[in-house]
Design a protein around this motif. Structure first.
Motif, PDB file in Angstrom:
ATOM      1  N   UNK A   7      63.675  75.358  55.415  1.00 39.88           N
ATOM      2  CA  UNK A   7      62.836  76.477  54.972  1.00 39.88           C
ATOM      3  C   UNK A   7      61.580  76.569  55.844  1.00 39.88           C
ATOM      4  N   UNK A   8      60.971  75.420  56.099  1.00 41.60           N
ATOM      5  CA  UNK A   8      59.765  75.347  56.923  1.00 41.60           C
ATOM      6  C   UNK A   8      60.045  75.853  58.338  1.00 41.60           C
ATOM      7  N   UNK A   9      61.099  75.353  58.960  1.00 47.65           N
ATOM      8  CA  UNK A   9      61.446  75.738  60.327  1.00 47.65           C
ATOM      9  C   UNK A   9      61.801  77.212  60.418  1.00 47.65           C
ATOM     10  N   UNK A  10      62.520  77.728  59.419  1.00 44.22           N
ATOM     11  CA  UNK A  10      62.902  79.142  59.413  1.00 44.22           C
ATOM     12  C   UNK A  10      61.664  80.037  59.347  1.00 44.22           C
ATOM     13  N   UNK A  11      60.686  79.644  58.530  1.00 46.13           N
ATOM     14  CA  UNK A  11      59.444  80.421  58.428  1.00 46.13           C
ATOM     15  C   UNK A  11      58.698  80.427  59.760  1.00 46.13           C
ATOM     16  N   UNK A  45      51.388  83.072  59.791  1.00 46.82           N
ATOM     17  CA  UNK A  45      52.079  82.063  58.985  1.00 46.82           C
ATOM     18  C   UNK A  45      51.425  81.927  57.613  1.00 46.82           C
ATOM     19  N   UNK A  46      50.092  81.937  57.578  1.00 44.90           N
ATOM     20  CA  UNK A  46      49.376  81.897  56.288  1.00 44.90           C
ATOM     21  C   UNK A  46      49.728  83.110  55.444  1.00 44.90           C
ATOM     22  N   UNK A  47      49.701  84.291  56.073  1.00 43.44           N
ATOM     23  CA  UNK A  47      50.006  85.533  55.355  1.00 43.44           C
ATOM     24  C   UNK A  47      51.437  85.497  54.796  1.00 43.44           C
ATOM     25  N   UNK A  48      52.355  85.016  55.622  1.00 37.79           N
ATOM     26  CA  UNK A  48      53.770  84.922  55.228  1.00 37.79           C
ATOM     27  C   UNK A  48      53.932  83.967  54.037  1.00 37.79           C
ATOM     28  N   UNK A  49      53.287  82.815  54.120  1.00 39.82           N
ATOM     29  CA  UNK A  49      53.452  81.808  53.063  1.00 39.82           C
ATOM     30  C   UNK A  49      52.821  82.254  51.744  1.00 39.82           C
ATOM     31  N   UNK A  50      51.747  83.045  51.807  1.00 38.54           N
ATOM     32  CA  UNK A  50      51.106  83.536  50.583  1.00 38.54           C
ATOM     33  C   UNK A  50      51.983  84.538  49.847  1.00 38.54           C
ATOM     34  N   UNK A  51      52.915  85.153  50.548  1.00 35.30           N
ATOM     35  CA  UNK A  51      53.780  86.160  49.932  1.00 35.30           C
ATOM     36  C   UNK A  51      55.180  85.636  49.606  1.00 35.30           C
ATOM     37  N   UNK A  57      55.352  76.423  49.424  1.00 33.48           N
ATOM     38  CA  UNK A  57      55.521  75.027  48.992  1.00 33.48           C
ATOM     39  C   UNK A  57      55.876  74.108  50.156  1.00 33.48           C
ATOM     40  N   UNK A  58      56.341  74.689  51.249  1.00 34.58           N
ATOM     41  CA  UNK A  58      56.864  73.849  52.333  1.00 34.58           C
ATOM     42  C   UNK A  58      56.004  73.851  53.601  1.00 34.58           C
ATOM     43  N   UNK A  59      55.065  74.808  53.734  1.00 33.15           N
ATOM     44  CA  UNK A  59      54.297  74.892  54.977  1.00 33.15           C
ATOM     45  C   UNK A  59      52.830  74.562  54.772  1.00 33.15           C
ATOM     46  N   UNK A  60      52.126  74.479  55.902  1.00 32.66           N
ATOM     47  CA  UNK A  60      50.684  74.239  55.937  1.00 32.66           C
ATOM     48  C   UNK A  60      50.286  72.984  55.185  1.00 32.66           C
ATOM     49  N   UNK A  61      49.396  73.123  54.181  1.00 39.92           N
ATOM     50  CA  UNK A  61      48.856  71.940  53.497  1.00 39.92           C
ATOM     51  C   UNK A  61      49.931  71.138  52.770  1.00 39.92           C
ATOM     52  N   UNK A  62      51.018  71.792  52.404  1.00 41.77           N
ATOM     53  CA  UNK A  62      52.063  71.116  51.639  1.00 41.77           C
ATOM     54  C   UNK A  62      53.059  70.358  52.514  1.00 41.77           C
ATOM     55  N   UNK A  63      53.038  70.604  53.827  1.00 39.86           N
ATOM     56  CA  UNK A  63      53.946  69.893  54.737  1.00 39.86           C
ATOM     57  C   UNK A  63      53.310  68.567  55.144  1.00 39.86           C
ATOM     58  N   UNK A  64      54.127  67.562  55.435  1.00 38.16           N
ATOM     59  CA  UNK A  64      53.573  66.278  55.902  1.00 38.16           C
ATOM     60  C   UNK A  64      52.709  66.480  57.136  1.00 38.16           C
TER      61      UNK A  64
END
Length: 203
Positions: A7-11, A45-51, A57-64
């Motif tokens: 999911x992370x890589x696809x985003x 990426x931030x805009x995408x993850x907020x929507x 749940x998988x990117x930015x602060x939530x990713x290792x």
């Protein structure tokens, strides 16, 4: 874990593909966490993850911390992977058909010589297609250097010079003599690669 990574890589790839398609720059002047504008890649990426809650749940602060996939190196690797795939599709579309070559040269910001290569061909549906194939750095703009660069590019993509049926170059550069020698070298190897002057530069 594997599903989360996918999911992370696809985003990340979705953002890469959008920026590449639009021809937009990736990097920002200040990409720090407290920056008001971190550049197109991180902001999109931030805009995408907020929507998309699943992506959030998988990117930015939530990713290792060691698996953010947002470093400039990763961005370049993914952009190169996209370019490789697009080039493969172009070469497959040409197949065994005849094609023409269009070349122009320029200096980049670091004063390095580079050569833009465009292929023109008729696809399987009978439509005339022009596709940008590559930007190649050359040591100089002598005929031999340009011909060697084209030979290397054709070898890399399994394109045959014997299938070439036309060549066209920047008329302004042609006046300086840079492409006169290249035209002759290609015609010597393939007399069917007829030269067409770039009329846009002749007006």
């Amino acid at each position: 874990m594997e599903v989360a990574y996918r999911i992370h890589l696809t985003a990340i790839l979705d953002v890469n593909r959008f920026l590449l398609k639009q021809g937009l720059p990736f990097r920002g002047n200040d990409e720090s966490s407290n920056s008001l504008n971190k550049g197109n890649f991180l902001e999109l990426l931030d805009w995408y993850s907020l929507r998309n809650e699943e992506v959030w749940k998988k990117v930015n602060q939530n990713a290792p911390g060691n698996n953010q996939l947002t470093s400039p190196k990763i961005q370049k690797e993914l952009a190169n992977a996209c370019a490789t795939e697009i080039t493969r599709v172009i070469v497959d579309d040409i197949g065994d058909n005849y094609f023409s070559l269009m070349v122009d040269e320029a200096r980049d910001a670091s004063i390095k010589q580079q050569m833009g290569v465009v292929l023109r061909y008729v696809n399987k549906n009978g439509h005339v297609i022009e596709r940008f194939l590559a930007l190649v750095h050359v040591p100089d703009t002598s005929a031999i250097s340009l011909k060697n660069a084209i030979d290397c590019l054709f070898t890399k993509h399994k394109l045959s010079l014997s299938r070439l049926r036309g060549q066209g170059y920047d008329g302004a550069s042609n006046i300086r003599g840079e492409f006169n020698g290249l035209k002759a070298l290609i015609l010597k190897e393939n007399p069917y690669a007829r030269y067409v002057h770039c009329f846009a530069h002749q007006l």
